[in-house]
Motif scaffolding. Structure first.
Motif, mmCIF file in Angstrom:
data_model
loop_
_atom_site.group_PDB
_atom_site.id
_atom_site.type_symbol
_atom_site.label_atom_id
_atom_site.label_comp_id
_atom_site.label_asym_id
_atom_site.label_seq_id
_atom_site.Cartn_x
_atom_site.Cartn_y
_atom_site.Cartn_z
ATOM 1 N N LYS A 1 0.838 -1.205 0.000
ATOM 2 C CA LYS A 1 0.000 0.000 0.000
ATOM 3 C C LYS A 1 0.870 1.251 0.000
ATOM 4 O O LYS A 1 0.578 2.228 -0.711
ATOM 5 N N GLY B 1 2.287 1.559 -3.484
ATOM 6 C CA GLY B 1 1.234 1.936 -4.426
ATOM 7 C C GLY B 1 0.888 3.410 -4.355
ATOM 8 O O GLY B 1 0.681 4.063 -5.389
ATOM 9 N N ASP C 1 1.577 6.085 -7.336
ATOM 10 C CA ASP C 1 0.474 6.872 -7.875
ATOM 11 C C ASP C 1 0.830 8.355 -7.916
ATOM 12 O O ASP C 1 0.605 9.032 -8.934
ATOM 13 N N VAL D 1 4.552 0.242 -13.246
ATOM 14 C CA VAL D 1 4.576 0.070 -11.803
ATOM 15 C C VAL D 1 5.129 -1.318 -11.475
ATOM 16 O O VAL D 1 4.987 -2.261 -12.258
ATOM 17 N N VAL E 1 -1.272 -2.859 -4.887
ATOM 18 C CA VAL E 1 -0.591 -1.774 -5.604
ATOM 19 C C VAL E 1 -1.508 -1.174 -6.659
ATOM 20 O O VAL E 1 -1.657 0.054 -6.759
ATOM 21 N N GLU F 1 -4.239 1.190 -5.698
ATOM 22 C CA GLU F 1 -3.780 2.541 -5.358
ATOM 23 C C GLU F 1 -3.507 3.401 -6.594
ATOM 24 O O GLU F 1 -3.665 4.621 -6.552
ATOM 25 N N CYS F 2 -3.066 2.783 -7.689
ATOM 26 C CA CYS F 2 -2.546 3.609 -8.796
ATOM 27 C C CYS F 2 -3.083 3.221 -10.167
ATOM 28 O O CYS F 2 -2.588 3.718 -11.182
ATOM 29 N N TYR F 3 -4.107 2.374 -10.248
ATOM 30 C CA TYR F 3 -4.510 1.758 -11.513
ATOM 31 C C TYR F 3 -4.679 2.756 -12.651
ATOM 32 O O TYR F 3 -4.139 2.576 -13.748
#
Length: 503
Positions: free
Chosen positions: A185, A188, A192, A209, A227, A230-232
């Motif tokens: 987390k 991530g 992001d 990533v 991960v 958090e940042c997709y």
């Protein structure tokens, strides 16, 4: 052993991204220093880069190269490698317990990559550093002028920006061995925020990533889920790494590890789909398999050595001597990437020179192509276009890592512009030839074989070397032909074939 199958023009998997045949090079061992760069070598150019190595690199037609690491990047200060060389600091590289002279930095490497015709994929340090340093690095590399970092680049003799589009957000951040290792987390969130900043500087940037360092990590595949949640929507690829070995000398089990890789790719594709659905997103994330290769011949010895040596410069490290068995495995793995090209868009052989590499170069001496060079080159040259599904009926075997492994491993690529279909086939059977009967469907007119290259008839432990650089390499094949719309003929036991058809 009889094998039947079919290829149909309209049963496509995906258009292959050329970057499936990319490479990786790290400031590690002799990859850079006395690998691609060795001032004073008889083959060095005015900038110190070895042209014997460069010739082999160019022959691979590599689309992109990941740089500068790897574990190295997680404590790297990119600013150390710019400006006058005599003013650059020597640093201790904690990743590989060696000295880094910084005589090759971003500008030198960019010049080498341009000369080789390769696009750069740059990695930023999200281990010991963070967002600000990543933003500064991109500004130095990509911004035209009129700012501190862009004007500093211009003062270093580089007027035009490099316009690098591919950026890796750290390296193997799931690994406890990594400098600056982070929980999923935590990483991530950092990825992001860094991705948003980099996209602000270079709107067309493709951001990669970190996924799992390998599929045996205790956090796999939960790491990818956390991960990506958090940042997709701010990243474009998630990276996977995997290295392979055959310490037990069980050849069929070694070859079966390609099936294990397919499961790895499939699992992460499923995680991507889950996160996309959970976020109700229209955005697509693909896989960047940016470290892969055979690595086991010297792994145990090197693991003992590098942890105890006293900070040498460019020590010999991970200099695998690849044999014929390794070449057959690499050919199978490339087939798997072609078959998974709907999800795997970028893949990087790790590494390019000296360090677990298809090219070897002696300090002050010759360079040569290792056995694995050849399937990598043939796939890069002939594996571009549209991946086609291959329906195959072949005998199978069970092994430790997988069941029902086909003795014949096949992929096919249709180059519509050139009017060709290329079949890549590995006969993994230890003793039996394969009698192939492969039907071609949906293609107009008569098909014909225009090129057939084969690697066969070698001892599995045989290698190339400075005194036998061409002992193992492809030769013109025979025994295959078209009978109407059917490709028929014999594939020797333990062989790799590249068959190009005009269709």
């Amino acid at each position: 052993m009889r094998v039947t199958g079919a290829i149909q023009r309209d049963f496509a998997i995906a258009d292959i991204d050329d970057r499936l045949y990319s490479a990786f090079i790290e400031h590690m061992g002799r990859a850079i220093y006395s690998g691609i760069y060795e001032p004073g070598h008889p083959e060095a150019d005015a900038n110190g880069f070895r042209q014997d190595v460069m010739r082999f690199v160019r022959e691979l037609h590599i689309p992109a190269i990941r740089y500068p690491g790897g574990n190295f990047v997680s404590a790297y200060r990119w600013e150390d490698g710019i400006g006058p060389k005599d003013q650059r600091p020597v640093r201790l590289d904690l990743a590989w317990r060696s000295k880094e002279t910084n005589q090759v930095g971003i500008n030198e490497f960019a010049g080498w990559a341009k000369d080789a015709g390769i696009d750069m994929m740059l990695a930023v340090n999200l281990g010991s550093r963070g967002l600000e340093e990543a933003r500064n690095f991109m500004e130095y590399v990509n911004h035209p002028s009129g700012t501190h970092w862009s004007d500093l680049r211009r003062s270093h003799g580089v007027e035009k920006p490099y316009d690098v589009s591919m950026w890796c957000l750290g390296n193997e951040m799931d690994g406890p061995w990594q400098i600056g290792h982070k929980e999923a987390k935590e990483y991530g969130r950092l990825a992001d925020e860094t991705a948003k900043a980099l996209k602000g500087l270079t709107p067309g940037a493709e951001l990669i990533v970190c996924g799992s360092s390998n599929d045996q990590m205790p956090t796999y595949p939960e790491w990818e889920r956390v991960v990506l949640e958090e940042c997709y929507d701010n990243v474009h690829y998630i990276s996977l790494h995997k290295y392979f070995g055959n310490s037990s000398r069980d050849t069929l089990n070694f070859f079966g590890k390609v099936e294990e890789t397919g499961r790895y790719i499939g699992a992460i594709a499923g995680v991507i789909d889950y996160v996309k659905a959970k976020r109700r997103s229209k955005h697509d994330v693909f896989i960047c398999f940016d470290e892969w290769n055979v690595w086991y011949h010297r792994r145990e010895e090197d693991s003992r050595n590098w942890r105890t040596w006293d900070w040498p410069e460019a020590p010999a490290l991970l200099e695998e001597d690849y044999n014929f068995e390794d070449a057959l495995f690499v050919a199978c793995l490339l087939n798997e990437f072609i078959r998974r090209s709907d999800r795997v868009r970028i893949a990087c052989i790790a590494q390019l020179v000296n360090v677990i590499a298809p090219i070897r170069a002696e300090r002050g001496g010759p360079a040569w192509r290792q056995t694995i060079y050849w399937p990598y080159q043939l796939a890069s040259l002939h594996g571009r276009g549209r991946a086609l599904r291959v329906a195959l009926d072949a005998p199978t075997y069970d092994c430790e890592v997988a069941d029902d492994v086909s003795y014949l491993d096949v992929s096919a690529v249709h180059d519509r512009q050139a009017g060709t279909v290329t079949v890549f086939a590995v006969n993994r059977h230890l003793t039996e030839d394969a009698e192939l009967d492969l039907a071609l469907g949906g293609f107009d007119g008569e098909a014909r074989v225009v090129e057939h290259q084969v690697m066969a008839g070698h001892d599995l432990r045989a290698t190339n070397g400075p005194d036998r650089p061409d002992a193992i390499r492809p030769v013109a094949g025979s025994g295959l032909g078209l009978d109407g719309s059917r490709l028929r003929g014999r594939l020797p036991a333990l062989s790799y074939s590249m068959i190009k058809l005009a269709v």
